[in-house]
Design a protein around this motif. Structure first.
Motif, PDB file in Angstrom:
ATOM      1  N   SER A 194       9.281  12.250 -10.593  1.00 58.36           N
ATOM      2  CA  SER A 194      10.217  12.126 -11.983  1.00 58.36           C
ATOM      3  C   SER A 194      11.274  12.557 -11.782  1.00 58.36           C
ATOM      4  CB  SER A 194       9.514  14.058 -11.056  1.00 58.36           C
ATOM      5  OG  SER A 194       7.841  14.676 -12.079  1.00 58.36           O
ATOM      6  N   PHE A 195      11.962  12.961 -10.813  1.00 60.72           N
ATOM      7  CA  PHE A 195      13.720  12.638 -10.473  1.00 60.72           C
ATOM      8  C   PHE A 195      13.861  11.440  -9.607  1.00 60.72           C
ATOM      9  CE2 PHE A 195      12.176  17.506 -10.457  1.00 60.72           C
ATOM     10  CZ  PHE A 195      11.892  17.286 -11.279  1.00 60.72           C
ATOM     11  N   GLY A 196      13.263  10.451  -9.212  1.00 61.16           N
ATOM     12  CA  GLY A 196      13.843   9.587  -8.392  1.00 61.16           C
ATOM     13  C   GLY A 196      14.123  10.045  -6.672  1.00 61.16           C
ATOM     14  N   ILE A 197      13.674  11.151  -6.283  1.00 63.86           N
ATOM     15  CA  ILE A 197      13.805  11.589  -4.925  1.00 63.86           C
ATOM     16  C   ILE A 197      12.880  12.796  -4.853  1.00 63.86           C
ATOM     17  CG2 ILE A 197      15.384  13.878  -5.649  1.00 63.86           C
ATOM     18  CD1 ILE A 197      17.177  13.154  -3.807  1.00 63.86           C
ATOM     19  N   ALA A 198      12.615  12.911  -3.499  1.00 63.73           N
ATOM     20  CA  ALA A 198      11.190  13.533  -2.750  1.00 63.73           C
ATOM     21  C   ALA A 198      11.326  14.563  -2.185  1.00 63.73           C
ATOM     22  CB  ALA A 198      10.486  12.128  -1.639  1.00 63.73           C
ATOM     23  N   ALA A 199      12.444  15.132  -2.507  1.00 59.40           N
ATOM     24  CA  ALA A 199      13.343  16.450  -2.100  1.00 59.40           C
ATOM     25  C   ALA A 199      11.932  17.951  -2.935  1.00 59.40           C
ATOM     26  CB  ALA A 199      14.566  16.906  -2.957  1.00 59.40           C
ATOM     27  N   PRO A 200      11.533  18.777  -2.064  1.00 61.69           N
ATOM     28  CA  PRO A 200      10.783  19.548  -2.929  1.00 61.69           C
ATOM     29  C   PRO A 200      11.443  20.923  -3.917  1.00 61.69           C
ATOM     30  CG  PRO A 200      10.660  19.124  -0.460  1.00 61.69           C
ATOM     31  CD  PRO A 200      11.334  18.467  -0.911  1.00 61.69           C
ATOM     32  N   THR A 201      11.089  20.107  -5.504  1.00 60.76           N
ATOM     33  CA  THR A 201      11.550  21.237  -6.011  1.00 60.76           C
ATOM     34  C   THR A 201      10.475  22.223  -7.023  1.00 60.76           C
ATOM     35  OG1 THR A 201      12.024  18.732  -7.138  1.00 60.76           O
ATOM     36  CG2 THR A 201      13.652  19.913  -6.117  1.00 60.76           C
ATOM     37  N   THR A 202       9.939  21.278  -7.822  1.00 57.58           N
ATOM     38  CA  THR A 202       8.707  21.087  -8.084  1.00 57.58           C
ATOM     39  C   THR A 202       7.370  21.538  -7.992  1.00 57.58           C
ATOM     40  OG1 THR A 202       9.492  19.476  -9.908  1.00 57.58           O
ATOM     41  CG2 THR A 202       7.293  20.032 -10.533  1.00 57.58           C
ATOM     42  N   SER A 203       7.575  21.195  -6.316  1.00 58.60           N
ATOM     43  CA  SER A 203       6.256  21.473  -5.597  1.00 58.60           C
ATOM     44  C   SER A 203       6.291  22.995  -4.835  1.00 58.60           C
ATOM     45  CB  SER A 203       6.269  20.459  -4.306  1.00 58.60           C
ATOM     46  OG  SER A 203       7.023  20.553  -3.505  1.00 58.60           O
ATOM     47  N   THR A 204       7.818  23.188  -4.625  1.00 54.35           N
ATOM     48  CA  THR A 204       7.904  24.428  -3.819  1.00 54.35           C
ATOM     49  C   THR A 204       8.271  25.666  -5.217  1.00 54.35           C
ATOM     50  OG1 THR A 204      10.594  23.637  -4.049  1.00 54.35           O
ATOM     51  CG2 THR A 204       9.331  23.632  -2.286  1.00 54.35           C
ATOM     52  N   THR A 205       8.479  25.041  -6.807  1.00 49.77           N
ATOM     53  CA  THR A 205       8.317  26.346  -7.594  1.00 49.77           C
ATOM     54  C   THR A 205       6.853  26.634  -8.088  1.00 49.77           C
ATOM     55  OG1 THR A 205      10.390  25.267  -8.582  1.00 49.77           O
ATOM     56  CG2 THR A 205       8.570  26.597 -10.112  1.00 49.77           C
ATOM     57  N   VAL A 206       5.859  25.555  -7.659  1.00 46.20           N
ATOM     58  CA  VAL A 206       4.403  25.371  -8.033  1.00 46.20           C
ATOM     59  C   VAL A 206       4.470  26.796  -6.753  1.00 46.20           C
ATOM     60  CG1 VAL A 206       2.244  24.854  -7.993  1.00 46.20           C
ATOM     61  CG2 VAL A 206       3.605  24.009  -9.007  1.00 46.20           C
ATOM     62  N   ALA A 207       4.485  26.729  -5.586  1.00 49.37           N
ATOM     63  CA  ALA A 207       4.270  27.260  -4.554  1.00 49.37           C
ATOM     64  C   ALA A 207       3.871  28.637  -4.525  1.00 49.37           C
ATOM     65  CB  ALA A 207       4.444  26.646  -3.442  1.00 49.37           C
ATOM     66  N   LEU A 208       5.904  29.052  -4.537  1.00 51.02           N
ATOM     67  CA  LEU A 208       6.276  30.376  -4.695  1.00 51.02           C
ATOM     68  C   LEU A 208       5.501  30.708  -6.239  1.00 51.02           C
ATOM     69  CD1 LEU A 208       8.965  31.957  -4.396  1.00 51.02           C
ATOM     70  CD2 LEU A 208      10.186  31.590  -5.997  1.00 51.02           C
ATOM     71  N   ALA A 209       5.429  30.756  -7.334  1.00 50.98           N
ATOM     72  CA  ALA A 209       5.036  31.191  -8.138  1.00 50.98           C
ATOM     73  C   ALA A 209       3.356  31.219  -7.959  1.00 50.98           C
ATOM     74  CB  ALA A 209       3.986  30.091  -9.384  1.00 50.98           C
ATOM     75  N   VAL A 210       2.439  30.622  -7.064  1.00 52.56           N
ATOM     76  CA  VAL A 210       1.230  30.734  -6.045  1.00 52.56           C
ATOM     77  C   VAL A 210       1.555  31.600  -5.552  1.00 52.56           C
ATOM     78  CG1 VAL A 210      -1.142  30.043  -5.595  1.00 52.56           C
ATOM     79  CG2 VAL A 210       0.141  28.495  -7.016  1.00 52.56           C
ATOM     80  N   ALA A 211       2.461  31.796  -4.445  1.00 52.62           N
ATOM     81  CA  ALA A 211       2.413  33.037  -3.322  1.00 52.62           C
ATOM     82  C   ALA A 211       2.841  33.712  -4.371  1.00 52.62           C
ATOM     83  CB  ALA A 211       3.933  32.469  -2.444  1.00 52.62           C
ATOM     84  N   ASP A 212       3.223  34.244  -5.652  1.00 57.00           N
ATOM     85  CA  ASP A 212       3.563  35.475  -6.502  1.00 57.00           C
ATOM     86  C   ASP A 212       2.831  36.219  -6.829  1.00 57.00           C
ATOM     87  OD1 ASP A 212       6.805  35.050  -5.462  1.00 57.00           O
ATOM     88  OD2 ASP A 212       7.219  34.665  -7.616  1.00 57.00           O
ATOM     89  N   MET A 213       1.729  34.949  -7.091  1.00 54.03           N
ATOM     90  CA  MET A 213       0.255  35.691  -8.212  1.00 54.03           C
ATOM     91  C   MET A 213      -0.273  35.947  -6.616  1.00 54.03           C
ATOM     92  SD  MET A 213      -2.641  32.869  -9.160  1.00 54.03           S
ATOM     93  CE  MET A 213      -2.938  31.658  -7.726  1.00 54.03           C
ATOM     94  N   LEU A 214      -0.534  35.744  -5.400  1.00 53.22           N
ATOM     95  CA  LEU A 214      -1.489  36.310  -4.714  1.00 53.22           C
ATOM     96  C   LEU A 214      -1.402  37.737  -4.011  1.00 53.22           C
ATOM     97  CD1 LEU A 214      -3.568  35.554  -2.441  1.00 53.22           C
ATOM     98  CD2 LEU A 214      -2.280  34.923  -0.933  1.00 53.22           C
ATOM     99  N   ALA A 215       0.457  37.898  -4.051  1.00 53.19           N
ATOM    100  CA  ALA A 215       1.166  39.027  -3.627  1.00 53.19           C
ATOM    101  C   ALA A 215       0.803  39.651  -4.686  1.00 53.19           C
ATOM    102  CB  ALA A 215       2.470  38.910  -3.395  1.00 53.19           C
ATOM    103  N   LEU A 216       1.279  39.646  -6.053  1.00 52.06           N
ATOM    104  CA  LEU A 216       0.904  40.652  -7.062  1.00 52.06           C
ATOM    105  C   LEU A 216      -0.350  41.357  -7.344  1.00 52.06           C
ATOM    106  CD1 LEU A 216       3.469  39.643  -9.117  1.00 52.06           C
ATOM    107  CD2 LEU A 216       3.310  41.545  -8.820  1.00 52.06           C
ATOM    108  N   THR A 217      -1.087  40.309  -7.674  1.00 56.30           N
ATOM    109  CA  THR A 217      -2.812  40.291  -7.230  1.00 56.30           C
ATOM    110  C   THR A 217      -3.574  41.010  -5.483  1.00 56.30           C
ATOM    111  OG1 THR A 217      -2.800  38.550  -8.759  1.00 56.30           O
ATOM    112  CG2 THR A 217      -4.605  39.817  -7.885  1.00 56.30           C
ATOM    113  N   VAL A 218      -3.228  40.877  -4.845  1.00 54.03           N
ATOM    114  CA  VAL A 218      -3.569  42.038  -3.564  1.00 54.03           C
ATOM    115  C   VAL A 218      -3.149  43.236  -4.004  1.00 54.03           C
ATOM    116  CG1 VAL A 218      -3.396  42.223  -0.956  1.00 54.03           C
ATOM    117  CG2 VAL A 218      -3.991  39.825  -2.270  1.00 54.03           C
ATOM    118  N   ALA A 219      -1.666  43.909  -3.945  1.00 55.81           N
ATOM    119  CA  ALA A 219      -0.946  44.795  -4.569  1.00 55.81           C
ATOM    120  C   ALA A 219      -2.006  45.391  -5.533  1.00 55.81           C
ATOM    121  CB  ALA A 219       0.744  45.115  -5.130  1.00 55.81           C
ATOM    122  N   GLY A 220      -1.982  44.620  -6.602  1.00 58.05           N
ATOM    123  CA  GLY A 220      -2.519  45.746  -7.876  1.00 58.05           C
ATOM    124  C   GLY A 220      -4.356  46.240  -6.931  1.00 58.05           C
ATOM    125  N   GLU A 221      -4.766  45.275  -6.361  1.00 56.14           N
ATOM    126  CA  GLU A 221      -6.272  45.300  -5.693  1.00 56.14           C
ATOM    127  C   GLU A 221      -6.148  47.207  -4.696  1.00 56.14           C
ATOM    128  OE1 GLU A 221      -9.623  44.484  -6.714  1.00 56.14           O
ATOM    129  OE2 GLU A 221      -8.985  43.475  -8.573  1.00 56.14           O
TER     130      GLU A 221
END
Length: 283
Positions: free
Chosen positions: A199-226
């Protein structure tokens, strides 16, 4: 013959200048065309790429049965641990460690007992944070084979449930879960459509960390909701009294604290901001 009186000079105010601007204003260059500006093109390409990755991960959890099953399993695993007095221990190294720290901080604010474990410090004494069957260990690693995490596996206490938040979509592809019997380890998929080097010509974690952060938020909020149901907002407000969020929470939910005197008369006591509020703490 008397000489003419000199004309009086009138002081020009700022209001005059605004009302009658100079007719010879300095020339201004036209605004750059975003379509032809390489800087803006590159910048918006980053935003569009990460937005597309978030849309893809949303579709994955909406339509891919293994991902949906893994999420349910992870949530129920953490809930069981919390009810047994255990904690969610998030572990990572490098950029993934920051995602693990953010997950930990979010969980704490939502009333989920959690802790952060740095993979390098773990083998130098911090393994004492993991208390066996009561706790859940969650690895954050896009590759799922980070050496520091792999080296930690033999030392994880027996009976500890393990979740891996990686870029895989099947648990059998993740080396971090390779040593567990089927169903023993839980995969939380966080793949990206296109790796950063493409995507960007460099392997620096950017898109992958954005997705990981979103999945982590999903997990935290779902657990808290339950865990808390409709009380989740109340729990968060109680755990986050400082900063701009704390002030807003108090003003929104309860501007005044009430108490009753012995005789039953109700008295209004204004609730003042806590001393920890500062202009630099918005979160």
């Amino acid at each position: 013959m008397a000489s003419p009186r000199p004309l009086k000079r009138r002081r020009v105010s700022t209001a005059d200048l605004l009302a009658h601007p100079a007719t010879t204003a300095p020339p201004t260059s036209p605004p750059p065309d975003p379509q032809n500006d390489p800087l803006l093109t590159h910048a918006t390409h980053v935003l569009a790429t990460e937005a597309a990755a978030l849309a893809h991960i949303t579709t994955l959890y909406l339509t891919f049965p293994p991902a949906r099953h893994s999420l349910r399993t992870a949530v129920h695993c953490i809930l069981s641990s919390q009810r047994a007095g255990g904690r969610l221990i998030a572990c990572g190294v490098g950029k993934s460690a920051y995602i693990a720290q953010k997950l930990t901080a979010t969980c704490k604010s939502l009333g989920i007992a959690a802790g952060f474990l740095h993979a390098c410090e773990a083998v130098h004494g911090d393994l004492g944070d993991i208390r066996g069957e009561r706790d859940v260990l969650l690895f954050v690693s896009y590759s799922g084979r980070t050496p520091e995490l792999m080296n930690l596996l033999p030392h994880v206490p027996v009976g500890t449930r393990v979740i891996a938040l990686t870029g895989h979509i099947e648990a059998k592809e993740c080396l971090l879960l390779g040593g567990f019997k089927e169903g023993g380890g839980i995969l939380l998929p966080a793949p990206v459509v296109e790796r950063e080097v493409v995507s960007f010509g460099i392997a620096a974690p950017t898109t992958s960390t954005t997705v990981a952060l979103a999945v982590a938020d999903m997990l935290a909020l779902t657990v808290a909701g339950e865990m808390h149901g409709g009380r989740m907002g109340e729990v968060f407000t109680r755990n986050h009294p400082g900063g701009a969020i704390g002030v807003e929470g108090r003003e929104t939910t309860r501007k005044q604290r009430r108490r009753k005197r012995k005789g039953g008369e109700e008295v209004v006591v204004p609730e003042l901001p806590t001393p920890c509020v500062s202009a630099s703490d918005d979160g």
